[in-house]
Design an enzyme around this catalytic site. Structure first.
Site, PDB file in Angstrom:
ATOM      1  N   ARG A  80      -1.488  19.770   8.050  1.00 28.54           N
ATOM      2  CA  ARG A  80      -0.779  18.694   7.335  1.00 28.54           C
ATOM      3  C   ARG A  80       0.517  18.339   8.065  1.00 28.54           C
ATOM      4  O   ARG A  80       1.492  19.101   8.030  1.00 28.54           O
ATOM      5  CB  ARG A  80      -0.471  19.152   5.906  1.00 28.54           C
ATOM      6  N   ARG A 103     -10.452  16.275  13.582  1.00 27.15           N
ATOM      7  CA  ARG A 103      -9.204  16.974  13.237  1.00 27.15           C
ATOM      8  C   ARG A 103      -9.427  18.435  12.867  1.00 27.15           C
ATOM      9  O   ARG A 103      -8.469  19.195  12.764  1.00 27.15           O
ATOM     10  CB  ARG A 103      -8.467  16.243  12.115  1.00 27.15           C
ATOM     11  N   HIS A 172      -3.101   9.697  13.258  1.00 25.76           N
ATOM     12  CA  HIS A 172      -2.530   9.678  11.895  1.00 25.76           C
ATOM     13  C   HIS A 172      -1.109  10.261  11.921  1.00 25.76           C
ATOM     14  O   HIS A 172      -0.812  11.255  11.250  1.00 25.76           O
ATOM     15  CB  HIS A 172      -3.457  10.526  11.027  1.00 25.76           C
ATOM     16  N   ASP A 217      -0.129   3.111   0.640  1.00 19.94           N
ATOM     17  CA  ASP A 217      -1.342   3.454   1.395  1.00 19.94           C
ATOM     18  C   ASP A 217      -1.990   2.137   1.834  1.00 19.94           C
ATOM     19  O   ASP A 217      -2.770   1.547   1.104  1.00 19.94           O
ATOM     20  CB  ASP A 217      -2.285   4.273   0.497  1.00 19.94           C
ATOM     21  N   GLU A 276       0.347   5.032  11.478  1.00 20.27           N
ATOM     22  CA  GLU A 276      -0.870   5.406  12.193  1.00 20.27           C
ATOM     23  C   GLU A 276      -1.389   4.251  13.050  1.00 20.27           C
ATOM     24  O   GLU A 276      -1.416   3.106  12.604  1.00 20.27           O
ATOM     25  CB  GLU A 276      -1.957   5.791  11.180  1.00 20.27           C
TER      26      GLU A 276
HETATM   27  O1  TA6 Z   1      -4.404   7.310   6.322  1.00 22.87           O
HETATM   28  C1  TA6 Z   1      -4.118   7.264   4.979  1.00 22.87           C
HETATM   29  C2  TA6 Z   1      -5.062   8.185   4.231  1.00 22.87           C
HETATM   30  O2  TA6 Z   1      -6.384   7.787   4.437  1.00 22.87           O
HETATM   31  C3  TA6 Z   1      -4.647   8.187   2.756  1.00 22.87           C
HETATM   32  O3  TA6 Z   1      -5.551   7.511   1.919  1.00 22.87           O
HETATM   33  C4  TA6 Z   1      -4.435   9.649   2.436  1.00 22.87           C
HETATM   34  O4  TA6 Z   1      -5.427  10.201   1.701  1.00 22.87           O
HETATM   35  C5  TA6 Z   1      -4.190  10.262   3.809  1.00 22.87           C
HETATM   36  O5  TA6 Z   1      -4.930   9.514   4.719  1.00 22.87           O
HETATM   37  C6  TA6 Z   1      -4.341  11.750   3.999  1.00 22.87           C
HETATM   38  O6  TA6 Z   1      -5.637  12.187   3.927  1.00 22.87           O
HETATM   39  P1  TA6 Z   1      -5.933  13.739   3.946  1.00 22.87           P
HETATM   40  O7  TA6 Z   1      -7.429  13.857   3.978  1.00 22.87           O
HETATM   41  O8  TA6 Z   1      -5.296  14.300   5.180  1.00 22.87           O
HETATM   42  O9  TA6 Z   1      -5.326  14.324   2.698  1.00 22.87           O
END
Ligand code: TA6
Length: 302
Positions: A80, A103, A172, A217, A276
């Site tokens: 994260r 990832r 991301h 978002d 991103e």
């Molecule tokens: O890129 C934005 C997103 O798709 C959001 O909708 C949010 O859920 C984020 O990515 C993080 O996703 P994750 O699977 O890492 O919790």
């Protein structure tokens, strides 16, 4: 910021090549990591798990990426923070696990075919595990390089199978900010956006500089210039410039969704914003033997 070559010369090291030093070690959770160090003092850390950049410090010593205090370094979970590599599916826009498998895959260090020794290159190829989810033969290469004030991450995907395939992808990147309510995000005015927090509603961005209050978002389509994040709390200014990635995603979970994330520390949504580089609106299609490349360059202007 001081010019790296000049400070190098001042340090009496003028004859040394101005390249990054690359060292392998083990980081959090004993996981394999590569540390990239630039003569100016800038530095980046990249885990082989996910080809994940977790830290980028500019030459002034300032950490520019957000990494959650609750991030998991267990070799299975996505980390994260930092820069998760999203491939071959962005979010839940398809049948694969959310954000695809890159990832959470084990990448390996690769040599640089271009002969450059100033960047880290990691590679991922299809395996029995990836083919079970996504039945395609591919090779992905992720290159990370540094200057005194910038970090460049480039991804190249090649189709090495007999059939065409289609994918979406993103870098991301989680930027660290002083206070998300005191940042201004420029460069998106006039772009069509899709807001997930508002039921995938489409709109056009009207703000010269966007302010963030609560969950955000959004996918912005066909962004052709840099996105600039001006941080009033710290005075920092960082621009994110993409090449090959047409779209930009901005994400902050807001307080409620952040609380629901097990790998997110209390109130950490206040000190991050994901900017991103993405290819979401028009997926990439590659015929046999074809390659696609996308890059995100983050630059600290202040
Ligand atoms: O890129 C934005 C997103 O798709 C959001 O909708 C949010 O859920 C984020 O990515 C993080 O996703 P994750 O699977 O890492 O919790």
């Amino acid at each position: 910021m001081q010019d790296a070559r000049r400070s190098h010369r001042l340090a009496g090291l003028a004859d040394e090549p101005l390249v990054n030093r690359v060292e392998r070690d083990r980081g959090a959770g004993g996981m394999e990591r590569v540390v990239l160090a630039h003569p100016s003092g800038s530095r980046a850390e990249v885990y082989l798990h996910g080809a994940h950049v977790t830290s980028w410090r500019t030459a002034d010593g300032v950490e520019r990426l957000f990494l959650s205090q609750a991030a998991r370094f267990d070799g299975r979970s996505a980390i994260r923070g930092g820069i998760p590599v999203i491939f071959p599916q962005f979010a839940d826009r398809g049948p694969l696990p959310k954000h695809g498998f890159a990832r959470v895959a084990g990448w390996r260090l690769a040599g640089d075919e271009a002969g450059r020794d100033d960047r880290v290159i990691l590679e991922l190829q299809d395996s029995a595990v990836t083919r079970e989810m996504w039945p395609h033969a591919f090779r992905a290469e992720l290159a990370v390089s540094l200057t005194d004030d910038s970090l460049a991450v480039e991804i190249v995907v090649a189709n090495r199978g007999d059939d065409p395939f289609t994918f979406t992808a993103a870098l991301h990147s989680y930027l660290r900010v002083g206070d998300v309510e005191r940042i201004a995000v420029g460069g998106l005015r006039g772009r069509t956006l899709e807001s997930r927090a508002e039921g995938r509603q489409r709109d056009v961005e009207r703000a010269d500089e966007l302010r963030i209050r609560g969950e955000l978002d959004r996918v912005y389509f066909d962004v052709d210039g840099p996105v600039v994040v001006r941080d009033e709390a710290t005075g920092a200014v960082v621009e994110a410039l993409a090449d090959g990635f047409p779209d930009v995603v901005l994400w902050n979970p807001g307080a409620d969704k952040a609380r629901a994330l097990a790998d997110f520390g209390a109130d950490e949504q206040r000190v991050m914003l994901c900017v991103e580089a993405a290819v979401v609106g028009s997926p990439v299609s590659l015929a046999t033997g074809e390659r696609w490349r996308g890059e995100q360059r983050l630059r600290a202007l202040r």
